[in-house]
Design a protein around this motif. Structure first.
Motif, PDB file in Angstrom:
ATOM      1  N   ARG A   1      45.667 -31.148  25.993  1.00  0.00           N
ATOM      2  CA  ARG A   1      45.747 -29.823  26.602  1.00  0.00           C
ATOM      3  C   ARG A   1      44.368 -29.197  26.429  1.00  0.00           C
ATOM      4  NH1 ARG A   1      50.935 -28.741  22.903  1.00  0.00           N
ATOM      5  NH2 ARG A   1      49.293 -29.413  21.484  1.00  0.00           N
ATOM      6  N   ILE A   2      43.630 -29.125  27.528  1.00  0.00           N
ATOM      7  CA  ILE A   2      42.205 -28.786  27.489  1.00  0.00           C
ATOM      8  C   ILE A   2      41.965 -27.417  28.104  1.00  0.00           C
ATOM      9  CG2 ILE A   2      39.890 -29.516  28.208  1.00  0.00           C
ATOM     10  CD1 ILE A   2      41.309 -32.325  28.810  1.00  0.00           C
ATOM     11  N   ALA A   3      41.176 -26.598  27.413  1.00  0.00           N
ATOM     12  CA  ALA A   3      40.621 -25.381  28.026  1.00  0.00           C
ATOM     13  C   ALA A   3      39.123 -25.622  28.163  1.00  0.00           C
ATOM     14  CB  ALA A   3      40.886 -24.158  27.161  1.00  0.00           C
ATOM     15  N   ALA A   4      38.605 -25.454  29.368  1.00  0.00           N
ATOM     16  CA  ALA A   4      37.187 -25.721  29.626  1.00  0.00           C
ATOM     17  C   ALA A   4      36.508 -24.446  30.116  1.00  0.00           C
ATOM     18  CB  ALA A   4      37.040 -26.827  30.664  1.00  0.00           C
ATOM     19  N   THR A   5      35.333 -24.155  29.576  1.00  0.00           N
ATOM     20  CA  THR A   5      34.566 -22.994  30.037  1.00  0.00           C
ATOM     21  C   THR A   5      33.293 -23.463  30.721  1.00  0.00           C
ATOM     22  OG1 THR A   5      33.428 -22.787  27.901  1.00  0.00           O
ATOM     23  CG2 THR A   5      35.449 -21.514  28.195  1.00  0.00           C
ATOM     24  N   GLY A   6      33.032 -22.918  31.914  1.00  0.00           N
ATOM     25  CA  GLY A   6      31.838 -23.287  32.658  1.00  0.00           C
ATOM     26  C   GLY A   6      31.168 -22.078  33.261  1.00  0.00           C
ATOM     27  N   LEU A   7      30.131 -22.333  34.030  1.00  0.00           N
ATOM     28  CA  LEU A   7      29.398 -21.254  34.696  1.00  0.00           C
ATOM     29  C   LEU A   7      30.147 -20.815  35.956  1.00  0.00           C
ATOM     30  CD1 LEU A   7      26.854 -19.502  35.152  1.00  0.00           C
ATOM     31  CD2 LEU A   7      25.774 -21.497  36.179  1.00  0.00           C
TER      32      LEU A   7
ATOM     33  N   ALA B   1      40.434 -24.170  33.518  1.00  0.00           N
ATOM     34  CA  ALA B   1      38.984 -23.980  33.621  1.00  0.00           C
ATOM     35  C   ALA B   1      38.672 -22.502  33.788  1.00  0.00           C
ATOM     36  CB  ALA B   1      38.434 -24.777  34.798  1.00  0.00           C
ATOM     37  N   LEU B   2      37.854 -21.963  32.870  1.00  0.00           N
ATOM     38  CA  LEU B   2      37.453 -20.554  32.901  1.00  0.00           C
ATOM     39  C   LEU B   2      36.049 -20.462  33.471  1.00  0.00           C
ATOM     40  CD1 LEU B   2      39.703 -20.809  30.661  1.00  0.00           C
ATOM     41  CD2 LEU B   2      38.611 -18.865  29.544  1.00  0.00           C
ATOM     42  N   ILE B   3      35.884 -19.720  34.576  1.00  0.00           N
ATOM     43  CA  ILE B   3      34.570 -19.528  35.188  1.00  0.00           C
ATOM     44  C   ILE B   3      34.363 -18.039  35.471  1.00  0.00           C
ATOM     45  CG2 ILE B   3      34.573 -21.819  36.261  1.00  0.00           C
ATOM     46  CD1 ILE B   3      35.244 -20.398  38.943  1.00  0.00           C
ATOM     47  N   CYS B   4      33.119 -17.669  35.726  1.00  0.00           N
ATOM     48  CA  CYS B   4      32.821 -16.287  36.125  1.00  0.00           C
ATOM     49  C   CYS B   4      32.723 -16.247  37.643  1.00  0.00           C
ATOM     50  CB  CYS B   4      31.512 -15.820  35.501  1.00  0.00           C
ATOM     51  SG  CYS B   4      31.024 -14.181  36.079  1.00  0.00           S
ATOM     52  N   SER B   5      33.632 -15.514  38.286  1.00  0.00           N
ATOM     53  CA  SER B   5      33.604 -15.453  39.744  1.00  0.00           C
ATOM     54  C   SER B   5      34.493 -14.320  40.238  1.00  0.00           C
ATOM     55  CB  SER B   5      34.088 -16.773  40.342  1.00  0.00           C
ATOM     56  OG  SER B   5      34.189 -16.673  41.744  1.00  0.00           O
TER      57      SER B   5
ATOM     58  N   ASP C   1      45.164 -30.346  42.601  1.00  0.00           N
ATOM     59  CA  ASP C   1      46.328 -30.159  41.739  1.00  0.00           C
ATOM     60  C   ASP C   1      45.954 -30.492  40.295  1.00  0.00           C
ATOM     61  OD1 ASP C   1      47.737 -29.539  43.963  1.00  0.00           O
ATOM     62  OD2 ASP C   1      48.701 -31.492  44.178  1.00  0.00           O
ATOM     63  N   ARG C   2      46.681 -29.911  39.381  1.00  0.00           N
ATOM     64  CA  ARG C   2      46.562 -30.155  37.933  1.00  0.00           C
ATOM     65  C   ARG C   2      45.379 -29.434  37.282  1.00  0.00           C
ATOM     66  NH1 ARG C   2      50.361 -33.952  37.082  1.00  0.00           N
ATOM     67  NH2 ARG C   2      50.770 -35.456  38.731  1.00  0.00           N
ATOM     68  N   ILE C   3      44.577 -28.699  38.072  1.00  0.00           N
ATOM     69  CA  ILE C   3      43.545 -27.841  37.489  1.00  0.00           C
ATOM     70  C   ILE C   3      43.961 -26.394  37.736  1.00  0.00           C
ATOM     71  CG2 ILE C   3      41.138 -27.080  37.542  1.00  0.00           C
ATOM     72  CD1 ILE C   3      40.364 -29.799  38.592  1.00  0.00           C
ATOM     73  N   ARG C   4      43.952 -25.598  36.677  1.00  0.00           N
ATOM     74  CA  ARG C   4      44.202 -24.169  36.822  1.00  0.00           C
ATOM     75  C   ARG C   4      42.872 -23.442  36.613  1.00  0.00           C
ATOM     76  NH1 ARG C   4      49.022 -25.679  33.814  1.00  0.00           N
ATOM     77  NH2 ARG C   4      47.862 -25.292  31.879  1.00  0.00           N
TER      78      ARG C   4
END
Length: 395
Positions: free
Chosen positions: A8-14, A44-48, A56-59
């Motif tokens: 269970r992955i939380a990813a932070t990007g630009l 995936a947390l991004i600034c936008s 599918d499978r990416i939130r």
């Protein structure tokens, strides 16, 4: 400890490349897509301000706005991550951009969630190259403090090249034992040789019989485009029918256009501007050679393996990851230096003698053997297992 049920992955990007072009965003999207399988869940947390279209499978969690100060964006990222971590279980935080990663990392640490950081390059050093003056110095000093804080919070690091491993170790004092080298990759389904190059050239309104040299870069000083234009003057003296395509946008556009006119290269160079995701593989397919004239801080060179996956031989300055990709394939494709003279000599050597260049199959096979996102994801998951095993052993 077994992870047969996935991570269970939380990813932070630009950001996402459809919203903001760039190698970091391309990497972030590609690895998120590869990791988001039937076993793994990925947020995936991004600034936008916008919500990109995703598989599918990416939130995707679009947080804040580019119009806000970086401090406000950083604060919103931390607040959102705290709410996310409290709402659902997370095994690992996978961070890709220090300013947006530091807040979520603080919240992860409070909850015992391990942090794996991919180091995409010295953000502060890149900023220094592109500006000057007291205000800029103050900005870069503050940026360095954010970077150092983010990296102190990481349990393990992933870098894309030996060059960035050394920078991370020497400039940021990260122990070598915490650093894993996992090269980048190309989307080999998207980037592949043309079935009918003539048809692609017709679609893009490119000359059918010219030798076309392509580069697609962010238009900033360290990418070496001014040096490339100066080198191209010499190339066109010997090969007036050759065409250089420069794709990308950035603050150098006006100066590049001025240089094209000053050097009388209007018939030998096309400044394409922003090249869309849809058209990028087509420009690769339409071209004969790709060139990467980077002057500094080339962490890996996603564009290099994307071009090679398209069947294009790549000529590059001996900087960063390009050196590592090409020296294990065809060292002769590396220029002898980074200045315009070295670039001109390298280009003329192969344009005078095209038989020296590898063919499309050789270029693509090299990528398939080493640089696919499947290879990358397997190695990233192995780093996740290591940090989670250490966490379990420490209990």
């Amino acid at each position: 400890m077994s992870y047969n049920n996935g991570f269970r992955i939380a990813a932070t990007g630009l950001s996402w490349p459809s919203l903001q072009a760039g190698g970091l965003n391309t990497y972030f999207k590609s690895i998120c897509e590869q990791l988001a399988t039937e076993h793994n869940t990925l947020d995936a947390l991004i600034c936008s301000d916008e919500q990109p279209q995703v598989r599918d499978r990416i939130r995707i969690h679009a947080i804040g706005s580019k119009q806000q100060s970086i401090w406000k964006r950083k604060e919103l990222m931390q607040k959102y991550a705290a709410e996310l971590f409290d709402k659902q279980p997370v095994d690992v935080l996978y961070s890709h951009f220090a300013p947006y990663g530091v807040g979520p990392a603080l919240e992860a640490k409070k909850r015992g969630i391990p942090v794996v950081t991919t180091f995409h390059g010295p953000w502060t050093e890149e900023m220094k190259i592109e500006g000057q003056g007291f205000k800029h110095l103050l900005k870069t000093t503050m940026a360095k403090s954010i970077e150092m804080k983010a990296y102190r919070l990481a349990d393990q690091f992933i870098v894309l090249s030996e060059t960035f491993r050394d920078i991370l170790h020497e400039h940021y004092k990260v122990p070598l034992s915490k650093i894993h080298i996992i090269p980048g990759a190309a989307n080999v389904d998207r980037f592949h040789p043309a079935e009918d190059q003539a048809a692609v050239r017709k679609r893009l309104n490119l000359p059918q019989h010219a030798t076309i040299v392509l580069t697609v870069r962010r238009l900033v000083n360290r990418m070496g485009l001014l040096q490339l234009l100066e080198a191209w003057r010499r190339v066109t003296e010997r090969h007036p029918d050759h065409l250089l395509l420069i794709g990308g946008r950035g603050p150098l556009m006006e100066e590049l256009a001025f240089k094209v006119a000053e050097y009388n290269l209007q018939n030998h160079v096309r400044l394409l501007g922003y090249v869309s995701d849809e058209e990028l593989p087509l420009y690769h397919q339409a071209s004969n050679v790709f060139v990467v004239p980077t002057q500094a801080l080339e962490g890996f060179g996603l564009i290099t393996v994307e071009a090679m996956a398209s069947g294009l031989p790549v000529l590059a300055t001996p900087v960063g990851g390009n050196k590592e990709i090409l020296r294990g394939f065809r060292p002769g494709l590396l220029f002898q230096g980074t200045d315009s003279e070295a670039i001109a000599q390298g280009l003329l050597r192969v344009l005078d003698h095209p038989e020296l260049l590898p063919n499309a199959k050789e270029c693509r096979d090299h990528v398939l053997s080493k640089y696919t996102w499947g290879h990358v994801a397997e190695q990233v998951e192995d780093v996740f297992r290591q940090v989670l095993d250490r966490k379990a052993a420490a209990k």
